[in-house]
Design an enzyme around this catalytic site. Structure first.
Site, short mmCIF file in Angstrom:
data_model
loop_
_atom_site.label_atom_id
_atom_site.label_comp_id
_atom_site.label_asym_id
_atom_site.label_seq_id
_atom_site.Cartn_x
_atom_site.Cartn_y
_atom_site.Cartn_z
N HIS A 92 -11.34 -6.21 7.81
CA HIS A 92 -11.98 -5.92 6.54
C HIS A 92 -13.26 -5.09 6.72
CE1 HIS A 92 -9.62 -9.58 5.84
NE2 HIS A 92 -9.54 -9.20 4.57
N GLU B 248 0.82 -1.21 0.00
CA GLU B 248 0.00 0.00 0.00
C GLU B 248 0.86 1.26 0.00
OE1 GLU B 248 -2.40 -3.35 0.98
OE2 GLU B 248 -0.57 -2.61 1.97
#
Length: 345
Positions: A136, A67
């Site tokens: 998540h 990321e």
């Protein structure tokens, strides 16, 4: 804002987000789309499906599982003149890139005295509702709204999702574009673990097929009312609608759409009219964005308020996988808040 009177087609949010990227890839050669699995695979939620086949691997491509690398390279591309629209698979995964987002992207325009900008969009699915557990399902929007130099957007429907994403890609500043994954296929009323209606049967599922924008910083009054103002965004817009219907309270519901820039004018006008305000968001209560909203309403509307501003939000606890439907603000909790402010003297 439309280029011409548009033709429309029925889309869900996934299709609308994909179509926005398609429109911008076709309109501007400087737009590139990339991230983990967004190329050949089309993204974990298929929001980029088919774009690599249409535009090639130089415009739509996969990135390593990094990321910080995805966001860091996008900042460099933006400074160079490109307009990257990158995907972080889940908002929970953005923390390795938080340094690049807050220390580089947010500050580039200011530290260079306007010589460079960071015209990039970081798309991230946000929120719970898919039984994804703690890693998540988080809603980290307040971690971005606290940072000067960033813009933060959260659509609640396909029409807004496409228009806001196009506006974000065309913006010269970095935009955090959070997509409520519970709304990808249809709206929730807070009682079910599946959408209560597909977008194909919802008015906001009718989406113009070409280029149009929904301006950043402009809220949408989705329901007019005179008794209380409800401020919400993302999935909570539909929970608020259900609560208002079930309680019978004449609530005015404002979908913020853009947290920063914030449409404080629309909020103030509504609260001064109703005299009451309930704020609903999925994220943790303490230091959530609702605290900022409450403070601004208090500052701007104090002498018009007939009751304390109330917040309905997630628990102050790590995300509870086994109890996520109790964690979410549902119509019952929102309804109790509505009744409370209506009974205040």
């Amino acid at each position: 804002m439309f280029d011409d009177k548009p033709e429309t087609t029925r889309m869900n949010m996934i299709q609308a987000i994909r179509d926005a990227q398609d429109v911008m890839l076709g309109k501007d050669d400087n737009v590139v789309v990339y991230g983990q699995d967004v190329g050949y695979f089309g993204g974990v939620f298929r929001c980029t499906e088919g774009l690599q086949a249409k535009y090639g691997t130089q415009r739509v491509f996969d990135a390593p599982i990094s990321e910080s690398g995805i966001v860091g390279s996008a900042i460099g591309m933006g400074a160079y003149g490109l307009r990257p629209c990158v995907e972080v698979q889940f908002a929970d995964y953005m923390f390795p890139a938080y340094d690049q987002i807050t220390q580089e992207a947010a500050r580039l325009r200011y530290r260079s005295n306007g010589q460079f900008t960071a015209p990039l969009v970081i798309r991230m699915p946000t929120g719970g509702g898919i039984f994804g557990g703690q890693t998540h399902s988080q809603s980290p929007e307040s971690l971005f709204t606290h940072v000067s130099g960033l813009k933060t957007v959260i659509p609640s429907n396909p029409y807004d999702a496409k228009g806001l994403l196009i506006a974000s890609i065309e913006d010269d500043d970095p935009v955090i574009f959070l997509e409520p994954k519970r709304l990808y296929n249809g709206p929730f009323d807070g009682h079910h673990d599946k959408p209560v209606v597909p977008w194909s049967k919802h008015p906001k599922g009718e989406v113009p097929t070409g280029h149009y924008t929904v301006p950043l910083g402009k809220a949408d009054i989705v329901r007019e009312g005179k008794d209380v103002t409800i401020l919400a965004y993302g999935t909570m817009v539909f929970v608020a609608e259900t609560a208002a219907t079930e309680t019978g309270i004449d609530a005015e519901i404002i979908d913020l759409r853009s947290l920063l820039p914030l449409d404080i004018e629309t909020i103030v006008e509504s609260v001064r009219k109703t005299g009451r305000c309930v704020i609903v968001h999925e994220a943790t209560l303490t230091s959530g964005f609702g605290a900022e909203l409450s403070a601004q309403v208090q500052e701007e509307c104090f002498y018009h308020l007939e009751a304390p501003v109330m917040r309905v939000a997630g628990w102050d606890t790590p995300y509870p996988h086994a109890q996520e439907w109790h964690y979410f603000p549902g119509p019952a909790r929102v309804g109790e808040a509505l009744k409370s402010v209506m009974e205040a003297i």
